[in-house]
Design a protein around this motif. Structure first.
Motif, short mmCIF file in Angstrom:
data_model
loop_
_atom_site.label_atom_id
_atom_site.label_comp_id
_atom_site.label_asym_id
_atom_site.label_seq_id
_atom_site.Cartn_x
_atom_site.Cartn_y
_atom_site.Cartn_z
N UNK A 40 0.81 -1.21 0.00
CA UNK A 40 0.00 0.00 0.00
C UNK A 40 0.84 1.27 0.00
N UNK A 41 2.15 1.14 0.27
CA UNK A 41 3.01 2.32 0.23
C UNK A 41 3.13 2.88 -1.19
N UNK A 42 2.86 2.05 -2.19
CA UNK A 42 2.89 2.48 -3.59
C UNK A 42 1.61 3.21 -3.99
N UNK A 43 0.60 3.14 -3.15
CA UNK A 43 -0.71 3.68 -3.49
C UNK A 43 -0.71 5.18 -3.80
N UNK A 44 -0.02 6.03 -3.01
CA UNK A 44 -0.05 7.47 -3.35
C UNK A 44 0.48 7.76 -4.76
N UNK A 45 1.54 7.09 -5.17
CA UNK A 45 2.08 7.29 -6.51
C UNK A 45 1.11 6.85 -7.59
N UNK A 46 0.44 5.72 -7.36
CA UNK A 46 -0.56 5.25 -8.32
C UNK A 46 -1.73 6.21 -8.42
N UNK A 47 -2.16 6.73 -7.28
CA UNK A 47 -3.27 7.69 -7.29
C UNK A 47 -2.89 8.96 -8.04
N UNK A 48 -1.66 9.43 -7.83
CA UNK A 48 -1.19 10.63 -8.52
C UNK A 48 -1.16 10.42 -10.03
N UNK A 49 -0.69 9.25 -10.46
CA UNK A 49 -0.66 8.95 -11.89
C UNK A 49 -2.07 8.86 -12.47
N UNK A 50 -2.97 8.24 -11.72
CA UNK A 50 -4.35 8.12 -12.19
C UNK A 50 -5.01 9.50 -12.30
N UNK A 51 -4.75 10.36 -11.33
CA UNK A 51 -5.31 11.71 -11.38
C UNK A 51 -4.73 12.49 -12.54
N UNK A 52 -3.45 12.32 -12.81
CA UNK A 52 -2.81 13.01 -13.93
C UNK A 52 -3.43 12.56 -15.26
N UNK A 53 -3.67 11.27 -15.39
CA UNK A 53 -4.29 10.76 -16.62
C UNK A 53 -5.74 11.22 -16.77
N UNK A 54 -6.41 11.48 -15.64
CA UNK A 54 -7.80 11.89 -15.68
C UNK A 54 -7.97 13.38 -15.94
N UNK A 55 -6.90 14.17 -15.84
CA UNK A 55 -7.03 15.62 -16.01
C UNK A 55 -7.51 16.05 -17.40
N UNK A 56 -6.91 15.58 -18.49
CA UNK A 56 -7.39 16.05 -19.81
C UNK A 56 -8.86 15.73 -20.08
N UNK A 57 -9.32 14.47 -19.86
CA UNK A 57 -10.74 14.23 -20.10
C UNK A 57 -11.64 15.02 -19.14
N UNK A 58 -11.19 15.19 -17.90
CA UNK A 58 -11.97 15.98 -16.94
C UNK A 58 -12.08 17.42 -17.37
N UNK A 59 -10.97 17.99 -17.86
CA UNK A 59 -10.99 19.36 -18.34
C UNK A 59 -11.93 19.51 -19.54
N UNK A 60 -11.85 18.55 -20.45
CA UNK A 60 -12.72 18.58 -21.63
C UNK A 60 -14.20 18.53 -21.22
N UNK A 61 -14.52 17.68 -20.26
CA UNK A 61 -15.90 17.54 -19.80
C UNK A 61 -16.39 18.83 -19.15
N UNK A 62 -15.60 19.37 -18.23
CA UNK A 62 -16.01 20.58 -17.52
C UNK A 62 -16.12 21.77 -18.47
N UNK A 63 -15.15 21.92 -19.36
CA UNK A 63 -15.22 23.05 -20.30
C UNK A 63 -16.41 22.91 -21.25
N UNK A 64 -16.75 21.67 -21.61
CA UNK A 64 -17.92 21.45 -22.47
C UNK A 64 -19.21 21.82 -21.75
N UNK A 65 -19.30 21.49 -20.46
CA UNK A 65 -20.49 21.85 -19.69
C UNK A 65 -20.59 23.36 -19.55
N UNK A 66 -19.46 24.04 -19.30
CA UNK A 66 -19.49 25.50 -19.22
C UNK A 66 -19.92 26.13 -20.54
N UNK A 67 -19.43 25.59 -21.63
CA UNK A 67 -19.80 26.10 -22.95
C UNK A 67 -21.30 25.88 -23.20
N UNK A 68 -21.78 24.68 -22.86
CA UNK A 68 -23.19 24.36 -23.02
C UNK A 68 -24.05 25.30 -22.18
N UNK A 69 -23.61 25.56 -20.96
CA UNK A 69 -24.35 26.46 -20.05
C UNK A 69 -24.44 27.87 -20.61
#
Length: 170
Positions: free
Chosen positions: A73-102
């Protein structure tokens, strides 16, 4: 969400809708039917098992709480950080699309789009995880699909596009 949005539009903004009432009701009920059908199938069937093994579950929770941390479990913080980094571009695209739609659509339309996205995610997860697509799911999907067509007023727009706009609407 859709019912609240339509109520606020009526009560606060003084808006009047035509066929939107029925379409919002159909989409909401269809989503509820599919959600309950999925939840009932996946969760209700397992409840008796939890009742039978409840004492064992409580015992194992207590044991887990007293045990030393696992080295893996000591490896868990690094894995979480990598997963969050990979999730940033799609998350940004989703949020910006909702703002545009709004910025370009009414609150009711934005709520419809977000509700449909959640509904499609539910249907995708049913198919992806190979859960049974029951009669309730088909009924809910039928209601959501037809409610969406009614909301978008597809029949009238098709008539207008085909030059049949002289047909009277009731």
């Amino acid at each position: 969400g859709l019912i609240a949005s339509i109520l606020i539009g009526i009560l606060v903004l003084g808006r009047h809708y035509t066929v939107k009432y029925l379409s919002v009701l159909m989409i909401t009920l269809g989503t509820i039917i599919c959600t309950f059908a999925s939840a009932e199938h996946l969760h209700t069937l397992s409840l008796p098992g939890f009742l039978i093994t409840g004492i064992s579950i409580v015992d194992h929770v207590a044991r887990f709480s007293r045990s030393a941390p696992l080295p893996a479990l000591s490896q868990l913080p690094g894995l979480c950080l990598r997963a969050q980094t990979l999730a940033l571009p799609p998350g940004y695209l989703c949020v910006s699309s909702v703002f545009r739609l709004t910025s370009e659509c009414t609150a009711l339309t934005v709520t419809l789009v977000l509700t449909l996205r959640k509904f499609l995610s539910l249907v995708f997860s049913i198919i992806y995880f190979q859960n049974p697509f029951t009669l309730h799911h088909w009924l809910g999907t039928f209601m959501v699909f037809n409610g969406t067509l009614l909301f978008l007023d597809i029949i009238q727009k098709t008539r207008e596009a085909l030059g049949m706009d002289n047909v009277k609407r009731e």
